[in-house]
Design a protein around this motif. Structure first.
Motif, PDB file in Angstrom:
ATOM      1  N   VAL A 174       0.827  -1.198   0.000  1.00  0.00           N
ATOM      2  CA  VAL A 174       0.000   0.000   0.000  1.00  0.00           C
ATOM      3  C   VAL A 174       0.869   1.260   0.000  1.00  0.00           C
ATOM      4  CG1 VAL A 174      -1.742   1.303   1.267  1.00  0.00           C
ATOM      5  CG2 VAL A 174      -1.943  -1.177   1.077  1.00  0.00           C
ATOM      6  N   ALA A 175       1.965   1.239   0.734  1.00  0.00           N
ATOM      7  CA  ALA A 175       2.867   2.391   0.738  1.00  0.00           C
ATOM      8  C   ALA A 175       3.434   2.641  -0.648  1.00  0.00           C
ATOM      9  CB  ALA A 175       3.991   2.168   1.741  1.00  0.00           C
ATOM     10  N   SER A 176       3.741   1.578  -1.374  1.00  0.00           N
ATOM     11  CA  SER A 176       4.265   1.721  -2.729  1.00  0.00           C
ATOM     12  C   SER A 176       3.215   2.335  -3.647  1.00  0.00           C
ATOM     13  CB  SER A 176       4.715   0.355  -3.254  1.00  0.00           C
ATOM     14  OG  SER A 176       5.362   0.470  -4.506  1.00  0.00           O
ATOM     15  N   LEU A 177       1.972   1.909  -3.503  1.00  0.00           N
ATOM     16  CA  LEU A 177       0.890   2.499  -4.292  1.00  0.00           C
ATOM     17  C   LEU A 177       0.731   3.990  -3.971  1.00  0.00           C
ATOM     18  CD1 LEU A 177      -1.791  -0.320  -3.981  1.00  0.00           C
ATOM     19  CD2 LEU A 177      -0.752   0.442  -6.118  1.00  0.00           C
ATOM     20  N   LYS A 178       0.789   4.330  -2.697  1.00  0.00           N
ATOM     21  CA  LYS A 178       0.646   5.732  -2.312  1.00  0.00           C
ATOM     22  C   LYS A 178       1.784   6.574  -2.871  1.00  0.00           C
ATOM     23  CE  LYS A 178      -2.076   5.096   1.912  1.00  0.00           C
ATOM     24  NZ  LYS A 178      -2.131   5.237   3.392  1.00  0.00           N
ATOM     25  N   ARG A 179       3.017   6.056  -2.818  1.00  0.00           N
ATOM     26  CA  ARG A 179       4.152   6.798  -3.387  1.00  0.00           C
ATOM     27  C   ARG A 179       3.968   7.025  -4.882  1.00  0.00           C
ATOM     28  NH1 ARG A 179       7.194   3.358  -0.206  1.00  0.00           N
ATOM     29  NH2 ARG A 179       7.732   2.067  -2.031  1.00  0.00           N
ATOM     30  N   ALA A 180       3.315   6.077  -5.540  1.00  0.00           N
ATOM     31  CA  ALA A 180       3.085   6.194  -6.982  1.00  0.00           C
ATOM     32  C   ALA A 180       1.922   7.127  -7.310  1.00  0.00           C
ATOM     33  CB  ALA A 180       2.815   4.813  -7.571  1.00  0.00           C
ATOM     34  N   GLY A 181       1.251   7.622  -6.276  1.00  0.00           N
ATOM     35  CA  GLY A 181       0.136   8.541  -6.485  1.00  0.00           C
ATOM     36  C   GLY A 181      -1.203   7.864  -6.701  1.00  0.00           C
ATOM     37  N   PHE A 182      -1.279   6.563  -6.445  1.00  0.00           N
ATOM     38  CA  PHE A 182      -2.546   5.856  -6.635  1.00  0.00           C
ATOM     39  C   PHE A 182      -3.533   6.230  -5.540  1.00  0.00           C
ATOM     40  CE2 PHE A 182      -5.344   2.214  -5.753  1.00  0.00           C
ATOM     41  CZ  PHE A 182      -5.939   2.073  -6.994  1.00  0.00           C
ATOM     42  N   ASP A 183      -4.745   6.589  -5.951  1.00  0.00           N
ATOM     43  CA  ASP A 183      -5.785   6.925  -4.969  1.00  0.00           C
ATOM     44  C   ASP A 183      -7.133   6.341  -5.387  1.00  0.00           C
ATOM     45  OD1 ASP A 183      -6.398   8.502  -7.126  1.00  0.00           O
ATOM     46  OD2 ASP A 183      -6.420  10.414  -6.036  1.00  0.00           O
ATOM     47  N   GLY A 184      -7.089   5.218  -6.092  1.00  0.00           N
ATOM     48  CA  GLY A 184      -8.308   4.590  -6.572  1.00  0.00           C
ATOM     49  C   GLY A 184      -8.838   3.539  -5.621  1.00  0.00           C
ATOM     50  N   ASP A 185      -9.547   2.572  -6.188  1.00  0.00           N
ATOM     51  CA  ASP A 185     -10.180   1.530  -5.388  1.00  0.00           C
ATOM     52  C   ASP A 185      -9.250   0.342  -5.204  1.00  0.00           C
ATOM     53  OD1 ASP A 185     -13.351   2.135  -5.139  1.00  0.00           O
ATOM     54  OD2 ASP A 185     -12.542   2.950  -7.010  1.00  0.00           O
ATOM     55  N   MET A 186      -9.190  -0.166  -3.961  1.00  0.00           N
ATOM     56  CA  MET A 186      -8.491  -1.409  -3.674  1.00  0.00           C
ATOM     57  C   MET A 186      -9.560  -2.482  -3.497  1.00  0.00           C
ATOM     58  SD  MET A 186      -5.555  -2.434  -0.920  1.00  0.00           S
ATOM     59  CE  MET A 186      -4.278  -1.797  -1.991  1.00  0.00           C
ATOM     60  N   ILE A 187      -9.627  -3.379  -4.470  1.00  0.00           N
ATOM     61  CA  ILE A 187     -10.708  -4.363  -4.546  1.00  0.00           C
ATOM     62  C   ILE A 187     -10.202  -5.728  -4.098  1.00  0.00           C
ATOM     63  CG2 ILE A 187     -12.388  -5.457  -6.055  1.00  0.00           C
ATOM     64  CD1 ILE A 187     -12.884  -2.515  -6.007  1.00  0.00           C
ATOM     65  N   THR A 188     -10.801  -6.256  -3.047  1.00  0.00           N
ATOM     66  CA  THR A 188     -10.414  -7.582  -2.582  1.00  0.00           C
ATOM     67  C   THR A 188     -11.272  -8.658  -3.237  1.00  0.00           C
ATOM     68  OG1 THR A 188      -9.902  -8.909  -0.616  1.00  0.00           O
ATOM     69  CG2 THR A 188     -11.942  -7.640  -0.565  1.00  0.00           C
ATOM     70  N   HIS A 189     -10.694  -9.840  -3.396  1.00  0.00           N
ATOM     71  CA  HIS A 189     -11.444 -10.992  -3.911  1.00  0.00           C
ATOM     72  C   HIS A 189     -10.727 -12.264  -3.506  1.00  0.00           C
ATOM     73  CE1 HIS A 189      -8.919 -12.068  -7.552  1.00  0.00           C
ATOM     74  NE2 HIS A 189      -8.463 -10.869  -7.291  1.00  0.00           N
ATOM     75  N   GLY A 190     -11.316 -13.396  -3.857  1.00  0.00           N
ATOM     76  CA  GLY A 190     -10.747 -14.672  -3.441  1.00  0.00           C
ATOM     77  C   GLY A 190     -10.978 -14.966  -1.977  1.00  0.00           C
ATOM     78  N   LEU A 191     -12.107 -14.521  -1.468  1.00  0.00           N
ATOM     79  CA  LEU A 191     -12.439 -14.709  -0.060  1.00  0.00           C
ATOM     80  C   LEU A 191     -13.918 -15.058   0.044  1.00  0.00           C
ATOM     81  CD1 LEU A 191     -12.780 -11.214   1.687  1.00  0.00           C
ATOM     82  CD2 LEU A 191     -12.827 -11.529  -0.771  1.00  0.00           C
ATOM     83  N   SER A 192     -14.324 -15.537   1.202  1.00  0.00           N
ATOM     84  CA  SER A 192     -15.730 -15.848   1.432  1.00  0.00           C
ATOM     85  C   SER A 192     -16.457 -14.618   1.955  1.00  0.00           C
ATOM     86  CB  SER A 192     -15.857 -16.982   2.443  1.00  0.00           C
ATOM     87  OG  SER A 192     -15.445 -16.537   3.733  1.00  0.00           O
ATOM     88  N   ALA A 193     -17.774 -14.649   1.870  1.00  0.00           N
ATOM     89  CA  ALA A 193     -18.567 -13.551   2.417  1.00  0.00           C
ATOM     90  C   ALA A 193     -18.327 -13.409   3.919  1.00  0.00           C
ATOM     91  CB  ALA A 193     -20.047 -13.790   2.128  1.00  0.00           C
ATOM     92  N   ALA A 194     -18.117 -14.521   4.599  1.00  0.00           N
ATOM     93  CA  ALA A 194     -17.885 -14.477   6.042  1.00  0.00           C
ATOM     94  C   ALA A 194     -16.570 -13.788   6.378  1.00  0.00           C
ATOM     95  CB  ALA A 194     -17.897 -15.892   6.616  1.00  0.00           C
ATOM     96  N   GLU A 195     -15.598 -13.887   5.472  1.00  0.00           N
ATOM     97  CA  GLU A 195     -14.299 -13.251   5.702  1.00  0.00           C
ATOM     98  C   GLU A 195     -14.301 -11.767   5.352  1.00  0.00           C
ATOM     99  OE1 GLU A 195     -10.860 -16.481   4.790  1.00  0.00           O
ATOM    100  OE2 GLU A 195     -12.183 -16.027   3.103  1.00  0.00           O
ATOM    101  N   ALA A 196     -15.295 -11.321   4.599  1.00  0.00           N
ATOM    102  CA  ALA A 196     -15.275  -9.969   4.052  1.00  0.00           C
ATOM    103  C   ALA A 196     -15.166  -8.864   5.108  1.00  0.00           C
ATOM    104  CB  ALA A 196     -16.500  -9.754   3.167  1.00  0.00           C
ATOM    105  N   PRO A 197     -15.918  -8.893   6.204  1.00  0.00           N
ATOM    106  CA  PRO A 197     -15.771  -7.814   7.186  1.00  0.00           C
ATOM    107  C   PRO A 197     -14.364  -7.730   7.775  1.00  0.00           C
ATOM    108  CG  PRO A 197     -17.816  -9.003   7.547  1.00  0.00           C
ATOM    109  CD  PRO A 197     -17.031  -9.805   6.562  1.00  0.00           C
ATOM    110  N   GLY A 198     -13.737  -8.883   8.004  1.00  0.00           N
ATOM    111  CA  GLY A 198     -12.395  -8.880   8.563  1.00  0.00           C
ATOM    112  C   GLY A 198     -11.376  -8.274   7.619  1.00  0.00           C
TER     113      GLY A 198
END
Length: 279
Positions: free
Chosen positions: A239-263
């Motif tokens: 994430v620090a590398s993305l911030k240094r690059a000026g990225f300010d978009g969406d970080m989209i998670t996947h490959g997880l269960s619905a139960a894991e999503a809040p965590g």
């Protein structure tokens, strides 16, 4: 940055149910899939009512449509399969603005006829590259017609299997409509900690002017995929590398269960929060 998630993480075939679940789990955006509208991932016909329902659900829940999946096997050995995928891409592109997004996500495919996520010895050959470039020619014409962008995700088992190949694609097509979906777990299989970090940092540096979405997936020590934050990837460094690059978009998670999503939402929140701000 905003924390987002694959919409199809959650059960449901209507966008109001799926987006409400995403909001309830702590996410501000989704990478939408038309399977969540009961139409399958690659519909060739999209009713106007289905598109309006996505926009309405987004407005009611406050969950943005960061991108819409339009992934098909761009180098399938059967040309008819490529053509079918292209028709679906065109249908999704025509619906994208009304649904609330301007970004369609794709991967570049495999010569494996049964599984576009499985490697094939011909994927890195000249013919596969040329077929992929020809396919992008068609997609860019569609993108221009509908004023949308194409988010290309490097995948180890696909033609575009590295940041360098993604850069080559950008330079070859010479179109501002090509964007990158960067997933750190797709850049390596089994490397030591410092090598992993260098690979991810280098990819972000090479592609920083084109990264539209950052994905949040992880790898286990045995190289299998893992839920973000539960594997070997150094997420604070990523994430620090993305911030240094000026990225300010969406970080989209996947490959997880619905139960894991809040965590995972709770894990990402302090990392992506603005410097000196709150999640």
């Amino acid at each position: 940055m905003r924390a987002g998630i694959f919409a199809k993480t959650f059960a449901g075939t209507t966008p109001d149910v799926v987006l409400a679940a995403a909001r309830g789990a702590g996410y501000a955006s989704v990478q939408y899939n038309f399977a969540c509208s009961g139409l399958g991932a690659l519909p060739e016909v999209i009713p106007g009512a289905a598109v309006a329902a996505i926009r309405e659900a987004s407005e009611q829940t406050g969950v943005a449509i960061a991108a819409i999946s339009a992934t098909y096997n761009m180098i399938h050995p059967d040309i008819a399969m490529r053509e079918a995928g292209r028709r679906s891409f065109a249908a999704i592109a025509a619906a994208a603005h009304a649904a609330g997004s301007t970004l369609l996500t794709v991967c570049t495919g495999s010569r494996d006829a049964a599984d576009q996520w499985r490697d094939h010895p011909d994927n890195q050959g000249t013919e596969a590259w040329q077929d992929m470039i020809a396919e992008f020619g068609h997609l860019l014409a569609i993108a221009e017609r509908h004023d949308i962008f194409i988010g290309v995700e490097p995948e180890l088992a696909n033609v575009i299997n590295s940041a360098a190949k993604a850069r080559r694609l950008i330079e070859t097509m010479a179109s501002e409509r090509i964007r990158i979906v960067l997933d750190p777990a797709n850049l390596f299989e089994n490397e030591d900690a410092e090598t992993r970090g260098r690979i991810i940092d280098a990819a972000i540096d090479l592609l920083k002017d084109r990264i539209a979405i950052a994905h949040a997936k992880d790898r286990n020590a045995d190289s299998s995929f893992a839920t973000a934050g539960r594997g070997v990837i150094d997420y604070p460094r990523y994430v620090a590398s993305l911030k240094r690059a000026g990225f300010d978009g969406d970080m989209i998670t996947h490959g997880l269960s619905a139960a894991e999503a809040p965590g995972v939402a709770a894990f990402l929140a302090p990392l992506i929060a603005p410097e000196g701000g709150n999640a």
